[in-house]
Design an enzyme around this catalytic site. Structure first.
Site, mmCIF file in Angstrom:
data_model
loop_
_atom_site.group_PDB
_atom_site.id
_atom_site.type_symbol
_atom_site.label_atom_id
_atom_site.label_comp_id
_atom_site.label_asym_id
_atom_site.label_seq_id
_atom_site.Cartn_x
_atom_site.Cartn_y
_atom_site.Cartn_z
ATOM 1 N N ASN A 10 0.830 -1.194 0.000
ATOM 2 C CA ASN A 10 0.000 0.000 0.000
ATOM 3 C C ASN A 10 0.881 1.267 0.000
ATOM 4 O OD1 ASN A 10 -1.478 2.233 0.944
ATOM 5 N ND2 ASN A 10 -2.960 0.907 1.971
ATOM 6 N N ASP A 78 -0.997 -3.681 10.836
ATOM 7 C CA ASP A 78 -2.334 -4.214 10.608
ATOM 8 C C ASP A 78 -3.296 -3.281 11.317
ATOM 9 O OD1 ASP A 78 -3.918 -6.278 9.360
ATOM 10 O OD2 ASP A 78 -4.545 -6.798 11.381
ATOM 11 N N SER A 79 -4.409 -2.991 10.668
ATOM 12 C CA SER A 79 -5.312 -2.008 11.243
ATOM 13 C C SER A 79 -6.746 -2.356 10.928
ATOM 14 C CB SER A 79 -4.975 -0.620 10.695
ATOM 15 O OG SER A 79 -5.073 -0.623 9.291
ATOM 16 N N ASP A 163 -13.347 6.067 6.744
ATOM 17 C CA ASP A 163 -13.200 7.447 7.235
ATOM 18 C C ASP A 163 -14.490 8.277 7.157
ATOM 19 O OD1 ASP A 163 -10.560 7.612 8.218
ATOM 20 O OD2 ASP A 163 -9.762 7.710 6.183
HETATM 21 P P1 IMP Z 1 -5.013 -3.288 6.567
HETATM 22 O O1 IMP Z 1 -4.326 -2.681 7.760
HETATM 23 O O2 IMP Z 1 -4.353 -2.884 5.284
HETATM 24 O O3 IMP Z 1 -5.262 -4.744 6.725
HETATM 25 O O4 IMP Z 1 -6.430 -2.560 6.448
HETATM 26 C C1 IMP Z 1 -7.492 -2.851 7.259
HETATM 27 C C2 IMP Z 1 -8.767 -2.177 6.858
HETATM 28 O O5 IMP Z 1 -9.198 -1.388 7.985
HETATM 29 C C3 IMP Z 1 -8.725 -1.187 5.705
HETATM 30 O O6 IMP Z 1 -8.893 -1.826 4.472
HETATM 31 C C4 IMP Z 1 -9.921 -0.320 6.044
HETATM 32 O O7 IMP Z 1 -11.111 -1.011 5.765
HETATM 33 C C5 IMP Z 1 -9.839 -0.216 7.550
HETATM 34 N N1 IMP Z 1 -9.016 0.934 7.980
HETATM 35 C C6 IMP Z 1 -7.795 0.890 8.565
HETATM 36 N N2 IMP Z 1 -7.317 2.123 8.796
HETATM 37 C C7 IMP Z 1 -8.253 2.979 8.331
HETATM 38 C C8 IMP Z 1 -8.318 4.408 8.274
HETATM 39 O O8 IMP Z 1 -7.408 5.154 8.666
HETATM 40 N N3 IMP Z 1 -9.440 4.914 7.709
HETATM 41 C C9 IMP Z 1 -10.445 4.141 7.242
HETATM 42 N N4 IMP Z 1 -10.434 2.818 7.256
HETATM 43 C C10 IMP Z 1 -9.342 2.220 7.811
#
Ligand code: IMP
Length: 206
Positions: A10, A78-79, A163
């Site tokens: 990303n 991871d988020s 967001d």
């Molecule tokens: P990953 O960390 O790339 O696995 O992303 C996890 C998912 O969490 C993302 O695809 C979004 O759906 C959501 N997400 C994580 N951080 C944010 C943010 O800052 N804004 C909005 N959605 C988020």
């Protein structure tokens, strides 16, 4: 000079991490630039576990296949979003949970599901874990959050993902209505990157 390899494809994340760590004497590269193109199965049940799974998978590959980077620090994040009224869902499933829906569709579905939920029960948080694999040490992890509420409507065009319906009461707007700098200053990811920077400096890694 130390090298940090990010275990993500990303570009937005890479840009943000570069901005926050940019003043340190380090060289940055992505896992693809280091030659890693495999898929990693994120089968952990927590953000911390998934961040560590990604960082450790890439670190193991680098040590085997790219000896030039054997001393590099490998970092992954991871988020996701936890919604209290949905028992913490979608959580680590935040992306997969969309299924065939777009983000606006999924957010409208959640707004509908929570239509009778009172203001004080609409709590939600974005969570971000970051893991760092430093050669010869246990994996280091940090985790940070930003607290907010599920809004009653979608607002704003900045940011990405969830967001537009993540309302932050202290600022009176959603994170999609904040500038990039404002969001970085308060966001789960901005805070986690700064926490990791502090940990690496404290532990003498950088
Ligand atoms: P990953 O960390 O790339 O696995 O992303 C996890 C998912 O969490 C993302 O695809 C979004 O759906 C959501 N997400 C994580 N951080 C944010 C943010 O800052 N804004 C909005 N959605 C988020």
């Amino acid at each position: 000079m130390k090298t940090i390899i990010f275990a993500t494809g990303n570009q937005d994340k890479v840009k943000e991490i570069r901005e926050i760590l940019g003043d340190l004497p380090v060289t940055f590269m992505t896992m693809r630039e280091a030659g890693f193109t495999e898929e990693i199965e994120e089968n952990g049940t927590t953000f911390r576990e998934n961040a560590a799974i990604k960082a450790e998978a890439v670190a193991a590959w680098i040590r085997r296949n790219a000896p030039a980077y054997a001393e590099a620090i490998v970092m992954a994040d991871d988020s996701g979003l936890q919604i209290d009224a949905m028992g913490g869902m979608p959580g680590v499933m935040s992306h997969r949970w969309l299924g065939d829906r777009t983000y606006p569709q999924a957010m409208m579905d959640i707004i509908e599901e929570l239509k009778d939920v009172a203001e004080e029960q609409r709590g939600a948080r974005f969570v971000c874990s970051i893991a760092a694999c430093v050669p010869g040490r246990e994996t280091i992890t940090v985790q940070e959050t930003v607290e907010g509420r599920v809004a009653h409507e979608i607002r704003g065009t900045e940011g990405f993902g969830y967001d537009p319906f993540f309302y932050v009461p202290e600022y009176g707007c959603t994170t999609a209505e904040m500038s990039r700098e404002q969001k970085n200053a308060i966001s789960h990811r901005g805070k986690a990157i700064r926490a990791m920077r502090d940990r690496l400096l404290e532990e003498g890694v950088l």
